[in-house]
Design an enzyme around this catalytic site. Structure first.
Site, short mmCIF file in Angstrom:
data_model
loop_
_atom_site.label_atom_id
_atom_site.label_comp_id
_atom_site.label_asym_id
_atom_site.label_seq_id
_atom_site.Cartn_x
_atom_site.Cartn_y
_atom_site.Cartn_z
CG ASP A 1 -2.16 0.90 0.93
OD1 ASP A 1 -2.08 1.76 0.02
OD2 ASP A 1 -3.18 0.77 1.65
C1 BGC Z 1 -4.99 3.26 -0.09
C2 BGC Z 1 -5.05 2.26 -1.21
C3 BGC Z 1 -4.90 2.96 -2.52
C4 BGC Z 1 -3.60 3.74 -2.53
C5 BGC Z 1 -3.37 4.50 -3.80
C6 BGC Z 1 -3.78 4.15 -0.18
O1 BGC Z 1 -3.86 5.19 0.72
O2 BGC Z 1 -5.01 2.59 1.15
O3 BGC Z 1 -6.28 1.57 -1.16
O4 BGC Z 1 -4.96 2.05 -3.58
O5 BGC Z 1 -3.63 4.67 -1.47
O6 BGC Z 1 -4.21 5.59 -3.91
#
Ligand code: BGC
Length: 784
Positions: free
Chosen positions: A271
């Site tokens: 993530d």
């Molecule tokens: C989120 C993810 C997301 C990523 C990219 C993160 O803060 O938890 O679900 O895909 O950001 O935007």
């Protein structure tokens, strides 16, 4: 970088890209083995720096204006990768559809719609030039009703979520777009999801989800196993810690469980900013860091640090080759090496506006150009799914469907267009959401900007006008709550009151009530109007203390249905279609009834390791928790939903074992494939029941199959019953249909923590079919 100026050139380029996008039909996927061979050949030609480049992301820039990117390797004709959110539409874009959120999708209990939504989503990502969709989500599942991101996923039942994961992965990837199944694993609360730094520099670590092995396998891992089995290209490790170590550095869950036990052949991506070290993560199984070389956070652990770790022998070259190969396998498998559309240049301007605001100095890098409109005819499917995911919870005095009524009112701040326009519901901004305007999606990275939105007000006004009726309105919840219906005359025949509850990434909900004086608004409306129909837009569980008010004649739970929200709802209200959704979770009578509370520590927190979430309830979440607590009555139970017709189920339930009596343990000689032991996925039993439409309209029955494993031969902690099959069948009046449920070996097994394997227990298994988790109509027992 430069973009063409001049209108005609832009129009030409946009049209050409669109033609390329729709014409480039992806070829069927290669086998994993074929793709792996291509990927190995590709990786064998790379330098160490290039290999590291493949596994180190960057925030969007240049020709790849995406939330995550992998840089091109031009000398080998690799154009790089563009990763975009997900999961309910192409985020931070224009010319895209806002699809229904995961929780609405789960509420349909309809495999076809799950798949078709996935396919349409995949088509939009591909046409926008996004190789990778950051979704679907099966974490959080919804251990906590207050979880800020529950709406992105498919609810707290692993079987239903597993089917939805599998159909979504298959649909999206059929369009040639990679899926990233997220967030692995135990990412159940937003509160302290990431670590924080105190003023004195002490780092307070992120929440640790402490999950025992059996609960992990039978609950939180289950839907991810479906995703792997369906061929997900990637899995995203979450922000949280699991059993004490960060998800993205946890070799037990990454290497042992995901890559060895589930035989996951793709790549694990972190993530965004969830990587906290170099060799610990690489050696634990992390294959790609995102956003890596980030202009946003500035800190990253792969890139140069990984090169140093390789040179020092702290990470082996074999491991780096494996990482790079895994990144490339899905790319070749889905044929992204041939004719994949280039990213839409308009995404750059939108990404900059989204991240830094309009007028930021970076805006000059990305002049505004018209967006490539990739919506096609997807509004039709979104409208259909929105209606199919709407759950009718109450319907008395023949309130619905509407028939000859002509005098209506639309009440509540959830009915009209948002006054802020096609808003970006940016995460963490505002825990309550924007006051005025309908909610069809939640906030954070999973939000999607509306290119189009049909509000309930718009659709209802159109319908009422078409039947020559009269529509009154009042949107100010305070006025309604205070009973100041000053402008309303005469009292309408039907009062449609719209309530909302906002949820967003980054913050858990403060409570599970509908917001903006909602309860008072219902009470006042019901006092005015003896035919009050309440429509709710919620991210999942929300309390309805007014449900038994006798002037509330109908309740429709419409969740977050996406951009066609108004049309979906009008279709249901006037009976063009049935509200064929069923609850994918339980609605409790009180918040305290629902289950384990969030971990919320009073400030100041000084112990770096203070944030611990012990999943002591094991598998007892949602209906399993209510079943385990005799006497705890839900308001509306998991699987519940009314129809405009009625159904009967025959009392006979037949169970047929496929291939005779079952060995307790899977046949290892059949080998493994993505998803784990192949034999776990073989059909071992077929259950048959009959269902009849006994009412006066055509309608959809949602048949549900639950099983109870024997108490004496399974360890403590076995749920009273678990869902193991469902079928949605459309029946004409008086029609009877034989419905079959196929059960896989995995469905009849429990996870044995001692021998670390799935076992079918000795003794009688009870099979129960019904219309909800508390409406069982037929059952029988069989020793398998
Ligand atoms: C989120 C993810 C997301 C990523 C990219 C993160 O803060 O938890 O679900 O895909 O950001 O935007």
């Amino acid at each position: 970088m430069r973009f063409p100026k001049g209108g005609s050139l832009i129009l030409f380029a946009t049209a050409l890209q669109y033609i390329l996008a729709v014409d480039a039909i992806p070829r069927p996927p290669l086998s994993w083995a074929e793709a792996s061979e291509k990927a190995s050949t590709f990786v064998s030609q790379l330098t160490t720096v290039e290999k590291v480049g493949l596994v180190t992301g960057a925030y969007g820039s240049g020709l790849l204006p995406c939330v995550g990117t992998i840089a091109p390797i031009e000398r080998l004709g690799f154009d790089g990768l563009c990763l975009s959110d997900g999961p309910a539409g192409v985020a931070r874009s224009d010319g895209v559809s806002v699809f229904a959120s995961g929780i609405t999708v789960a509420a349909t209990w309809d495999r076809r719609l799950m798949y078709e939504r996935g396919l349409a989503l995949g088509q939009e990502f591909r046409a926008k030039g996004s190789h990778v969709l950051l979704g679907p989500s099966a974490g959080p599942m919804g251990r906590h009703a207050r979880g800020g991101r529950n709406w992105e996923g498919f609810g707290p039942d692993p079987y239903l979520a597993g089917v939805a994961m599998s159909e979504s992965v298959s649909g999206i990837q059929a369009a040639g777009v990679q899926t990233v199944s997220k967030h692995y694993i135990g990412n159940e609360q937003e509160t302290q999801r990431v670590n924080s730094t105190r003023d004195d520099g002490t780092i307070i670590e992120a929440i640790s989800a402490n999950i025992d092995d059996r609960t992990l396998h039978e609950l939180y891992l289950w839907p991810f196993a479906n995703a792997v089995h369906a061929g997900t290209s990637s899995v995203m490790c979450g922000y949280n810690r699991v059993n004490g170590s960060y998800s993205c550095a946890n070799s037990e869950i990454l290497r042992k469980v995901l890559k060895e036990e589930l035989a996951f052949p793709g790549y694990i991506v972190s993530d965004w900013d969830a990587t906290h070290s170099t060799e610990d993560t690489a050696n634990a199984g992390l294959d790609m860091e995102m956003p890596g070389n980030s202009t946003v956070s500035g800190t990253y652990y792969f890139g140069d640090s990984l090169i140093q770790a390789i040179n020092a022998g702290r990470v082996s070259m074999v491991r780096l080759d494996d990482m790079a190969r895994r990144v490339m396998v899905p790319y070749f498998r889905l044929g992204q090496d041939v004719g994949f559309p280039t990213p839409d240049p308009s995404s750059g301007a939108l990404l900059v506006t989204y991240t830094y605001g309009r007028g930021s100095p970076l805006s000059s890098l990305y002049p505004e150009v018209p967006a490539r409109d990739v919506r096609g005819n997807h509004a039709r499917g979104i409208r259909e799914l929105g209606a199919a995911g709407t759950v009718l919870l109450k319907n008395v005095n023949g309130a619905l469907p509407l028939t000859n009524e002509t005098s209506f009112a639309v009440f509540g701040n959830d009915a009209p267009d948002p006054t802020l326009g096609s808003v970006y519901l940016v995460y963490g901004d505002d825990a309550v959401g924007n006051e005025m305007g309908t909610l069809d999606i939640g906030g954070g990275s999973g939000t999607v900007r509306h290119t189009n939105l049909v509000s309930p007000l718009e659709a209802i006004r159109k319908k009422v006008t078409s039947i020559g009726g009269r529509l009154q309105w009042l949107f100010d919840n305070k006025e309604i709550a205070d009973g100041r219906f000053r402008s309303i005359y005469p009292v309408p025949q039907v009062c449609l009151l719209f309530l909302k509850a906002f949820a967003t990434e980054g913050i858990d909900r403060a409570d599970i009530d509908f917001q903006w004086n909602a309860t008072m608004a219902v009470e006042s409306t019901a006092e005015l109007c003896p035919n009050t129909i309440v429509v709710t837009h919620s991210p999942g569980v929300a309390l309805m203390p007014w449900a038994e008010n006798e002037n509330v004649t109908a309740i429709l739970a419409a969740h977050y249905p996406g951009e066609e929200t108004g049309n979906s709802l009008a279709d249901v209200l006037w009976g063009v279609v049935e509200p064929s959704g069923r609850l994918p979770y339980t609605i409790p009578r009180a918040a305290s009834h629902y289950g384990p509370p969030l971990v919320e520590l009073p400030e100041p927190v000084t112990d770096p390791n203070a944030w611990q979430a012990d999943f002591v309830e094991g598998q007892m979440i949602d209906y399993r928790h209510f079943d385990a607590n005799v006497g705890l009555e839900p308001l509306y139970e998991f699987g519940f939903g009314l129809s405009y017709t009625s159904f009967e189920m025959g009392q006979a339930l037949h169970v047929e074992l496929v291939g005779g009596p079952l060995e307790p343990v899977a046949d290892h000689s059949k080998g493994t494939a993505p998803g784990g032991l192949i034999d776990l996925w073989s059909t071992v039993a077929v259950v048959t029941v009959n269902v009849t439409n006994s009412g006066h309209r055509k309608g959809s029955a949602v048949l549900q199959l639950y099983i109870s494993l024997p108490e004496d031969t399974t360890p403590a902690g076995t749920p009273v019953k678990v869902l193991r099959g469902f079928e949605k069948v459309v029946l004409k009046v008086d029609e009877t249909r034989k419905v079959k449920f196929k059960l896989l070996r995995r469905d009849l097994s429990y996870w044995d923590v001692v021998n670390k394997q799935w076992i079918i227990p000795k003794g009688p298994i009870r099979f129960m079919a019904g219309f909800s988790s508390r409406d069982i109509r037929a059952s029988s027992e069989l020793t398998v």
